[in-house]
Design an enzyme around this catalytic site. Structure first.
Site, PDB file in Angstrom:
ATOM      1  CE  LYS A 197       2.508  -2.286   2.071  1.00  0.00           C
ATOM      2  NZ  LYS A 197       3.724  -3.093   2.057  1.00  0.00           N
ATOM      3  CE  LYS A 249       3.529   0.721  -0.097  1.00  0.00           C
ATOM      4  NZ  LYS A 249       4.642  -0.142   0.149  1.00  0.00           N
TER       5      LYS A 249
END
Ligand code: PBG
Length: 326
Positions: A197, A249
């Site tokens: 992330k 992400k």
């Protein structure tokens, strides 16, 4: 000899041929819908920077969940927007906190007909907006945060989540959550680990969606966009700690990371098409600068092609509906 000898265009000459040879498939089951639920809301509240997305009331959440399931989406990912926040994000752990109540509501409504997922993170619940607890110097305290994540994950499993999604990028988060779930008897509750992330400007509209209190940034825990090797290190650790699925992400700006993770992981790989990716396309389409529907499908197909088994997208219900008709 005729020239050119090779004519790749031959396989593009009719829609049926193109369909026959398509390498990448996008089906409703590949899509997961992220949803926001706002404590105390009587009506759904629009999110200005995400046209078409709302902060749900308890009622509208149940209805939208039912619609998404009917459209065939693979799963739902819930985020809570609490009325009150504090330094430790206690509403995230509280069984009567907005997210846990919403999980029970949706679970009662759709049961095992979908995969119910919960964001396991403190940023929505803390008054400082960070994903973890702060130490005396105002730094995010990794190990103190882990204990809260463990409690939060158990509360979410008890509220009906099939998968918990630790998104705070604390070291060791998957391991402590696995241990806590097992100790509480939730052997079948899985972990969708936010493995790679990145600290990203593309989360901007999400911060509006959850009314984030954050001042500053998350650069001491989220990854630096310059790095891909580091994502593979995070992947190895998450797998060792017991991640059942892993996620990259944002999606579009990190397709190379997604590809690298997909080539290495021996578990299903998800990608999160985040709020800024959604907003970018919607804004351009609203100006008449992009063909919205084609652009949406192209982005989702690209994310699948790069290696995602599963895509979290705010367009999930709409696209699932379109794919079913086609
Ligand atoms: C953190 C979290 C964030 C998103 C999902 N989980 C925000 C952040 O890290 O600041 C962003 C999702 C999106 O932008 O759509 N709990």
């Amino acid at each position: 000899m005729a020239f050119p000898l090779h004519r790749p265009r031959r396989l593009r000459s009719t829609p049926a041929l193109r369909r026959l040879v398509a390498e990448t498939d996008l089906r409703p089951r590949h899509l997961v819908l992220p949803m926001f639920v706002k404590e105390g809301a009587g009506e759904p509240v629009p999110i200005a920077s995400m046209p078409g997305v709302v902060q749900h009331s308890r009622d509208s959440l149940r209805k939208a969940a039912t619609e998404a399931v009917a459209a065939g989406v693979g799963g739902l990912m819930l985020f809570g927007v609490p009325e009150r926040r504090d330094a430790t994000g206690s509403a995230g752990v509280d069984p009567d906190g907005v997210l846990n109540v919403a999980l029970r509501d949706v679970s009662a409504e759709v049961g095992d007909t979908t995969v119910l997922m919960a964001d396991t993170c403190l940023d929505e619940f803390t008054d400082h907006g960070h994903c973890g607890l702060l130490d005396a110097d105002g730094r995010v305290d990794n190990d103190a945060t882990l204990a809260v994540y463990a409690e939060m994950a158990v509360a979410q499993a008890e509220a009906g989540a099939h998968l918990v999604g630790p998104s705070g990028m604390m070291d060791g988060q998957v391991g402590v959550i696995r241990e806590a779930l097992d100790a509480a008897g939730h052997l079948d509750t899985g972990i969708l680990a936010y493995t790679a992330k990145y600290s990203s400007a593309f989360y901007g509209p999400f911060r509006e969606a959850v009314e984030s209190q954050l001042q500053g940034d998350r650069k001491t825990y989220q990854q630096d966009g310059a790095n891909v090797r580091e994502a593979l290190r995070e992947l190895a650790l998450d797998l060792e700690e017991g991640a059942d699925l892993v996620m990259v992400k944002p999606a579009l700006a990190y397709l190379d990371v997604l590809r690298a993770v997909a080539e290495t992981a021996d578990v299903p790989v998800a990608a999160y098409q985040v709020s800024g990716e959604y907003a970018m396309v919607e804004a351009a389409a609203a100006n008449g600068w992009l063909d919205r529907d084609r652009t949406v499908l192209e982005t989702l197909t690209s994310i699948r092609r790069a290696g995602a088994d599963i895509v979290l997208t705010y367009w999930a219900t709409e696209v699932a509906g379109r794919l079913t008709i086609e």
